[in-house]
Design an enzyme around this catalytic site. Structure first.
Site, PDB file in Angstrom:
ATOM      1  N   HIS A 425      14.683 -26.598  23.741  1.00 28.80           N
ATOM      2  CA  HIS A 425      15.911 -25.810  23.885  1.00 28.80           C
ATOM      3  C   HIS A 425      17.166 -26.645  23.618  1.00 28.80           C
ATOM      4  O   HIS A 425      18.063 -26.234  22.873  1.00 28.80           O
ATOM      5  CB  HIS A 425      15.975 -25.204  25.290  1.00 28.80           C
ATOM      6  CG  HIS A 425      17.237 -24.466  25.548  1.00 28.80           C
ATOM      7  ND1 HIS A 425      18.338 -25.063  26.146  1.00 28.80           N
ATOM      8  CD2 HIS A 425      17.615 -23.199  25.244  1.00 28.80           C
ATOM      9  CE1 HIS A 425      19.313 -24.176  26.213  1.00 28.80           C
ATOM     10  NE2 HIS A 425      18.898 -23.037  25.695  1.00 28.80           N
ATOM     11  N   CYS A 756      16.854 -54.005  -8.429  1.00 33.85           N
ATOM     12  CA  CYS A 756      16.770 -53.481  -7.062  1.00 33.85           C
ATOM     13  C   CYS A 756      17.273 -54.492  -6.037  1.00 33.85           C
ATOM     14  O   CYS A 756      17.125 -54.290  -4.841  1.00 33.85           O
ATOM     15  CB  CYS A 756      15.329 -53.079  -6.721  1.00 33.85           C
ATOM     16  SG  CYS A 756      14.159 -54.452  -6.755  1.00 33.85           S
TER      17      CYS A 756
END
Length: 795
Positions: A425, A756
């Site tokens: 919830h 990279c």
């Protein structure tokens, strides 16, 4: 019957009379049962029955008078009025003809399922102009109801729950007239998940909104504990695109604590109860892999059906339950997802970025909800009765929330709860109102004190952090439509799989570097050789730790394979079908020693930076059995999960002979370059790689420059040494010459080449240089992508 309909009679067009929840169940029973979606049957008490009940007892005017006095600023009075309205509705007698219809329908269900069967009584709000299922979850559900008397009582409680505090609050906030909204009741056969497990599934990632996965929560017993957030459930992710192709792409499996389960009590008055879960079950997953895939398949069928029906993508919020008697998986509810699907400004990328220079003391961690950051004063409360104490902008800290808390949750800047998972919830409401939350933060109510100033950070993946004091942060926004087409491919470097779905939203062409060592260090933690040669691990504390981490695995090696495949596979799935370059492990020996049981297998080297690392390990007798596990993980990603967008990259290949030996070792374990479209790249990070690029091109499909190591090996500078740190500079002319030679050599041999390393992320001038030299791609750290795009677009 006047007030009753069977689920089999309903279609989605019946929303005005039965609500979204019940209409959806009827639609699915009619249209999806034949496709393999199992849905328990039952009957529906229409909204007209609710209206009839109010009119029969002359309740409308009384309710309106009470509602006229509602003031959300006066919470005590607000709560009292809601209680009075619920009491009026519940204490009023049901009309006799309505009672007779309900009893008759109940008896028909008993004939169908047997007299011992029980039912779930679920409320479904409705309104003429109700958008989708906006009121879902605001009314009450009653489980394991049997007997006419108890069914009729549950129906009255359901009618009354239309005026729960959170429902009144919601209607006020969204401009609905309370008396225009009615309530329908679904009476559905109970699935015996009290003997098995149940949970919730979303057909997207609830945090990032990433649409190509199905996210499943599961815990033992009835599913109400997950919805309420009173347990921390198991979590699973399944990739949709390759699931549709017939693969088994379970991307992530996260073990929840699952400390209790809701079961049948055997009592009529209190038909369900919570009991403790055994230690063995806590440490075991509540679903098998086949069951995970079965749930995902049903969810995908449901999403595809509603997407076609509405002629647009329609992500779904689905409740499922496994029957412990017949072993089948049933869908008990399905409604539209109402956060990401309705979100405005889908074209705006918004990132919360914490100030890296600020000092940060971690007070507590948990599961993050909402990719945001918030700072505020702590307010610890344990009961909804005290929620009026929460001031605007405070950090609400509690054990768990339930729907009664909703009127006050909008005041909070963030929420921290001891218990709950990402579909509880507190998590759902936090997403809806747009604030960050940390759930499953065990001990939060003890460690955090009312009045403390804290910063809630949910911006970095699955783990949310509570920091002491105020930590500075900024919000970066960019309009994705305005990003220009560039001359060079932009890729990103990804180390953390938990961030992959979020990073996938960035405007890039794939992943230039996914580091396996990050996953090994953070998710596996154990030296792979300790799983291959367990007899060499002698200390009890090491054995115990390994057994704890690999619990449930008779074959400890398989733990390594599965975990590595799931985590690296998550990165591959996030960017699928774009290319994802996964670099095999590149720990140095001193780093390997830091892993659990690492000291049993690693040498002590004077200079590990140029020692026993990269390709040299893979074929060496000391490590090659561990390397096999990496190969099997990659094979699983590509062939079992179906993620054939993965390119394998080999680091630190000193000689062409090493290239030959490593490829041969990979082939032994089912990874043959060229077969099943497998490409193998090489890190270009040693002068020999550049000088002999013609020869290396015979062994590899492409190259990626590792600027850090290329700088280190070109300048003979140990980048870990502070004494010569000032010499280390990727912009050095010698390094730039090496990069230029590597690009020209790759082009000459018609091989792709990118970079990279860290240099482009740190130095825009390096990016400019590489683009001029003709590099094919640049892979950047995620936090520099947008900045780099703006620079490159001006070239």
């Amino acid at each position: 019957m006047k007030f009753i309909k069977k689920f089999e009679e309903l279609r989605i067009s019946d929303i005005p009379s039965v609500g979204g929840k019940n209409a959806s169940l009827g639609e699915m029973i009619q249209k999806l049962t034949a496709k393999g979606v199992l849905i328990p049957s039952g009957f529906v008490i229409t909204a007209q029955a609710y209206r009839y009940h109010l009119n029969f007892n002359n309740l409308d005017e009384k309710i309106i008078k009470l509602l006229d006095k509602v003031d959300k600023k006066n919470l005590k009075k607000f709560v009292l009025i809601g209680k009075k309205i619920r009491s009026l509705i519940y204490k009023a007698s049901l009309p006799k003809d309505l009672e007779i219809e309900i009893a008759k329908s109940y008896k028909n269900m008993q004939k169908k399922y047997g007299k011992t069967c029980s039912f779930a009584v679920r409320s479904s709000a409705t309104a003429e102009d109700l958008p989708e299922a906006s009121f879902a979850g605001q009314q009450d559900t009653f489980l394991n109801i049997s007997g006419e008397k108890h069914l009729l009582d549950a129906c009255k409680k359901s009618f009354a729950s239309l005026f729960n505090d959170r429902a009144i609050s919601y209607r006020m906030d969204h401009g609905f007239d309370h008396m225009d909204v009615s309530l329908s009741i679904g009476v559905q056969k109970m699935v015996r998940s009290d003997l098995a497990s149940a949970g919730v599934a979303f057909t997207l990632d609830t945090e990032s909104g990433f649409r190509n996965v199905i996210f499943i929560n599961s815990s033992y017993g009835l599913g109400e504990n997950i919805v309420q957030g009173s347990v921390s459930p198991d979590e699973f992710y399944v990739h949709k695109l390759t699931l549709e192709k017939g693969f088994k792409p379970i991307l992530k499996k996260r073990l929840g604590s699952k400390n209790k389960k809701l079961i049948y009590s055997g009592l009529k008055t209190n038909p369900v109860k919570n009991i403790s879960v055994s230690k063995k079950d806590k440490l075991s997953f509540s679903l098998s892999d086949d069951e995970i895939l079965k749930i995902a398949e049903q969810c995908l069928i449901i999403e595809n059906y509603y997407s076609k029906l509405k002629k647009q993508w329609s992500p779904m919020d689905i409740e499922w339950a496994k029957d412990g008697i017949d072993g089948k998986i049933y869908i008990v509810q399905a409604r539209p997802e109402t956060v990401h699907s309705l979100r405005q400004d889908q074209n705006i990328s918004e990132e919360y970025v914490l100030d890296k220079k600020s000092k940060k003391k971690i007070l507590i961690t948990g599961k993050s909800v909402g990719r945001k950051i918030a700072t505020g004063r702590v307010r610890v409360i344990f009961s909804a009765k005290n929620m009026h104490q929460v001031k605007e902008g405070e950090i609400l800290v509690t054990d768990m929330t339930d729907p009664d808390w909703e009127p006050i949750m909008k005041r909070a800047a963030a929420i921290v709860a001891n218990r709950g998972g990402r579909t509880c919830h507190a998590a759902i409401v936090s997403r809806e109102i747009g604030i960050p939350a940390i759930v499953g933060a065990v001990g939060a109510t003890k460690k955090l004190k009312t009045g403390d100033i804290v910063t809630i950070d949910c911006s970095n993946g699955e783990i949310g952090f509570v920091y002491s004091g105020k930590v500075n942060f900024k919000i970066e926004k960019i309009e994705l439509k305005k990003i220009p087409k560039l001359k060079v491919e932009l890729l990103i470097n990804v180390g953390n799989p938990d961030q992959a779905f979020n990073f996938a939203k960035l405007p890039c062409n794939g992943v230039g570097l996914a580091r396996l060592e990050f996953i090994i260090n953070n998710s596996i933690q154990i030296h792979p050789c300790a799983l291959v040669e367990q007899n060499k691990v002698t200390l009890k504390k090491d054995k115990d730790l390994i057994n704890k981490l690999t619990f449930g695995y008779k074959d400890k090696k398989q733990f390594f394979v599965d975990k590595l495949a799931q985590e690296a596979g998550t990165i591959a799935a996030a960017f699928y079908p774009k290319s994802v370059i996964i670099r095999l492990s590149d720990f140095k020996s001193n780093e390997y020693r830091q892993l659990i049981a690492g000291r049993y297998f690693e040498p002590v080297e004077e200079n590990p930076m140029i020692g026993f690392r990269g390709a040299s390990r893979y074929y060496n007798e000391k490590y090659k059995d561990a390397f096999k596990l990496e190969c099997l993980a990659i094979k699983k990603i590509r062939e079992e999960m179906g993620l054939d967008n993965v390119i394998v990259m080999i680091p630190f290949v000193r000689t062409t002979k090493e290239a030959e030996l490593v490829l041969a070792e990979m082939k032994k374990h089912g990874l043959s370059r060229g077969k099943k479209k497998l490409q193998v790249y090489m890190m270009c990070e040693i002068p020999s790689n550049v000088i002999l690029i013609d020869q290396f091109s015979k062994y590899f499909d492409g190259f990626s420059i590792g600027s850090n190591d290329l700088t280190q090996t070109t300048l003979a500078v140990d980048r870990d040494s502070e004494l010569v740190a000032s010499i280390f500079d990727e912009r050095n002319d010698a390094v730039k010459v090496m990069m230029s030679m590597a690009i020209k050599g790759a082009k000459k041999n018609k091989k792709k080449i990118g970079i990279c390393g860290q240099a482009p992320s740190d130095y825009p001038e390096i990016t400019d240089f590489l683009v001029k030299e003709g590099i094919d791609s640049i892979s950047l750290n995620p936090d520099t992508v947008l900045k780099e795009i703006m620079i490159l677009s001006k070239k």
